[in-house]
Design an enzyme around this catalytic site. Structure first.
Site, PDB file in Angstrom:
ATOM      1  NE  ARG A  39      44.424  35.985  56.116  1.00 32.02           N
ATOM      2  CZ  ARG A  39      44.384  37.054  55.354  1.00 32.02           C
ATOM      3  NH1 ARG A  39      43.646  38.097  55.695  1.00 32.02           N
ATOM      4  NH2 ARG A  39      45.090  37.115  54.247  1.00 32.02           N
ATOM      5  CE  LYS A 202      42.286  44.748  36.633  1.00 31.90           C
ATOM      6  NZ  LYS A 202      42.606  45.948  37.386  1.00 31.90           N
ATOM      7  N   GLY A 351      43.562  34.248  47.664  1.00 29.89           N
ATOM      8  CA  GLY A 351      42.281  34.192  48.357  1.00 29.89           C
ATOM      9  C   GLY A 351      41.204  33.343  47.689  1.00 29.89           C
ATOM     10  N   GLY A 374      47.669  38.271  48.522  1.00 29.30           N
ATOM     11  CA  GLY A 374      48.736  39.086  47.932  1.00 29.30           C
ATOM     12  C   GLY A 374      50.115  38.676  48.432  1.00 29.30           C
TER      13      GLY A 374
HETATM   14  C1  3PG Z   1      44.877  40.525  53.117  1.00 31.02           C
HETATM   15  O1  3PG Z   1      43.802  40.011  53.454  1.00 31.02           O
HETATM   16  O2  3PG Z   1      45.212  40.666  51.937  1.00 31.02           O
HETATM   17  C2  3PG Z   1      45.840  40.913  54.210  1.00 31.02           C
HETATM   18  O3  3PG Z   1      45.230  40.864  55.454  1.00 31.02           O
HETATM   19  C3  3PG Z   1      46.428  42.281  53.937  1.00 31.02           C
HETATM   20  O4  3PG Z   1      45.398  43.217  53.823  1.00 31.02           O
HETATM   21  P1  3PG Z   1      45.491  44.371  52.728  1.00 31.02           P
HETATM   22  O5  3PG Z   1      45.478  43.721  51.373  1.00 31.02           O
HETATM   23  O6  3PG Z   1      44.296  45.247  52.977  1.00 31.02           O
HETATM   24  O7  3PG Z   1      46.791  45.098  52.971  1.00 31.02           O
HETATM   25 MG    MG Z   2      45.160  41.920  50.223  1.00 34.36          MG
END
Ligand code: 3PG
Ligand code: MG
Length: 395
Positions: A39, A202, A351, A374
């Site tokens: 990132r 999920k 992720g 997300g």
């Molecule tokens: C992530 O890694 O999902 C983003 O940086 C956003 O973080 P968060 O899910 O804690 O809002």
């Molecule tokens: Mg997140």
């Protein structure tokens, strides 16, 4: 109104306040060593482009982890400041907080080009999208840049509320641009055949994506823990595999939809008695009562590979099994290898699948690997994200 990016605006002499997603994983033992700097690396182009454009100063902002509105040294951005300084070959000044009087002094000194505010989430106002907090952040620059694609699904002060004060003085960064272009390709006009591979735990978290994708894809390949509620809904035994009744109900709904024939499920498995147990192949769809399935089997991998062969667009979200344990990694790495060889637009998001592709050393063989977990999922569901809409239309 079109969304503007930094390569379309004149930033010469500007004091920029810029939101990044420097939420990188840290080594759990020392809370200091960055274990994956993707990132940060992906944002360097934006920072360099702004410096090359002749900006006067950049105040960088990010969150790290979820410190829940309280200062916590465990989530300090210090390792990020150090990494940025090293990678850019320039001094990066880290502030003590996002609000202290020291910041004003620092900005008045006018000697520092690169300033990083301490973790935004040390202030509860950030996630609350507090108007006053947003106004203060906005005052740190005369131009706002958002390059935090990974956080663009959050309506927070630094990603959303801040735009109220920079309606005509804002732009997206170059990482945000790459992400939006790649994801839009898949969401708006995927070259056909379009195959989606969805795994992970999920069904409830991904049901909207599955519903959104089903009409567009020629096949939806399901693997990992996502598969077991579907198999159970079809009446198969899933043994001790991860499988909630709520997810079975959701899977049943999809299996009754018009597109049900596009849903492709595992035919065989690699099972074990426990997460750390020995891997045992099971050459049938039925999972023994005392075992849990932890990877797709060989025949399933071959079947999925043959479907992927002719694809022109592939979206992959979620691993095919417990790939963190190498006994159960064959399915996930096998899919990564197939995608690496395809003559297709291949997009990996989410992720876990991203870390699987990187672990397999195949990240650079994909057309696009998203920095958003997300965020990439929500973009596919809704075709945009709040942080992007704010840049486009204001708030
Ligand atoms: C992530 O890694 O999902 C983003 O940086 C956003 O973080 P968060 O899910 O804690 O809002
Ligand atoms: Mg997140």
């Amino acid at each position: 109104m079109a969304l503007k990016y930094i390569d379309q605006v004149d930033l010469k002499g500007k004091n920029v306040v810029a939101r990044f997603d420097f939420n990188v994983p840290l080594d759990k033992k020392d809370n200091k060593t960055i274990t994956d700097s993707t990132r940060i690396d992906e944002a360097l182009g934006t920072i360099q482009a702004m410096l090359d454009a002749g900006v006067n100063r950049i105040v960088m902002m990010s969150h790290l982890g979820r410190p829940d509105g309280k200062t916590n040294p465990k989530y300090s951005l210090e390792p990020v400041a150090t990494a940025l300084a090293q990678k850019l070959g320039q001094e990066v000044v880290l502030t003590e907080s996002c609000l202290d009087a020291g910041i004003k002094t620092l900005l008045n000194l006018k000697q520092h080009k690169l300033i990083l505010l301490q973790n935004l989430r040390f202030h509860a106002e950030e996630e609350a999208n507090d108007a006053n907090f947003a106004k203060i952040l906005a005052s740190y620059g005369d131009f706002y840049v958002n390059d935090a694609f990974g956080t663009a699904h959050r309506k927070h002060a630094s990603t959303y509320g801040i735009v109220a004060h920079h309606k005509h003085t804002c732009a997206g960064g170059l990482l945000l641009k790459r992400e939006v272009e790649a994801l839009s390709k898949v969401v708006d006009s995927p070259a056909k055949p379009f195959v989606a591979i969805v795994g992970g735990a999920k069904v409830a978290d991904k049901i909207k994506i599955l519903e959104r994708l089903l009409p567009d894809v020629s096949s939806l390949l399901i693997g990992g823990a996502m598969a077991y509620p579907f198999l159970k809904a079809q009446g198969h035994s899933v043994g001790k595999s991860l499988c909630s009744e709520d997810d079975v109900a959701l899977a049943k709904k999809l299996l009754q939809s018009n597109s049900k024939s596009k849903i492709i499920l595992p035919r065989d498995h690699v099972v074990s008695s426990s997460l750390e147990g020995n891997p045992e192949p099971v050459g049938s769809v039925e999972i023994p009562a005392d075992k849990m399935a932890l990877d797709i089997g060989e025949s399933t991998l071959a079947h999925y590979s043959s479907i992927l062969k002719g694809a022109k667009t592939v979206l992959w979200n979620g691993p095919m099994g417990l790939f963190e344990n190498k006994s159960f990694a064959k399915g996930t790495f096998g899919i990564a290898e197939v995608l690496a060889k395809l003559d297709a637009f291949t997009l990996v998001g989410g992720g876990d699948s991203v870390s699987a592709v990187n672990k397999a050393g195949l990240g650079d063989k994909m057309s696009h690997v998203s920095t958003g977990g997300g965020a990439s999922l929500e973009f596919i569901e809704n075709g945009s994200l709040p942080g992007i809409q704010a840049l486009k239309f204001g708030i």
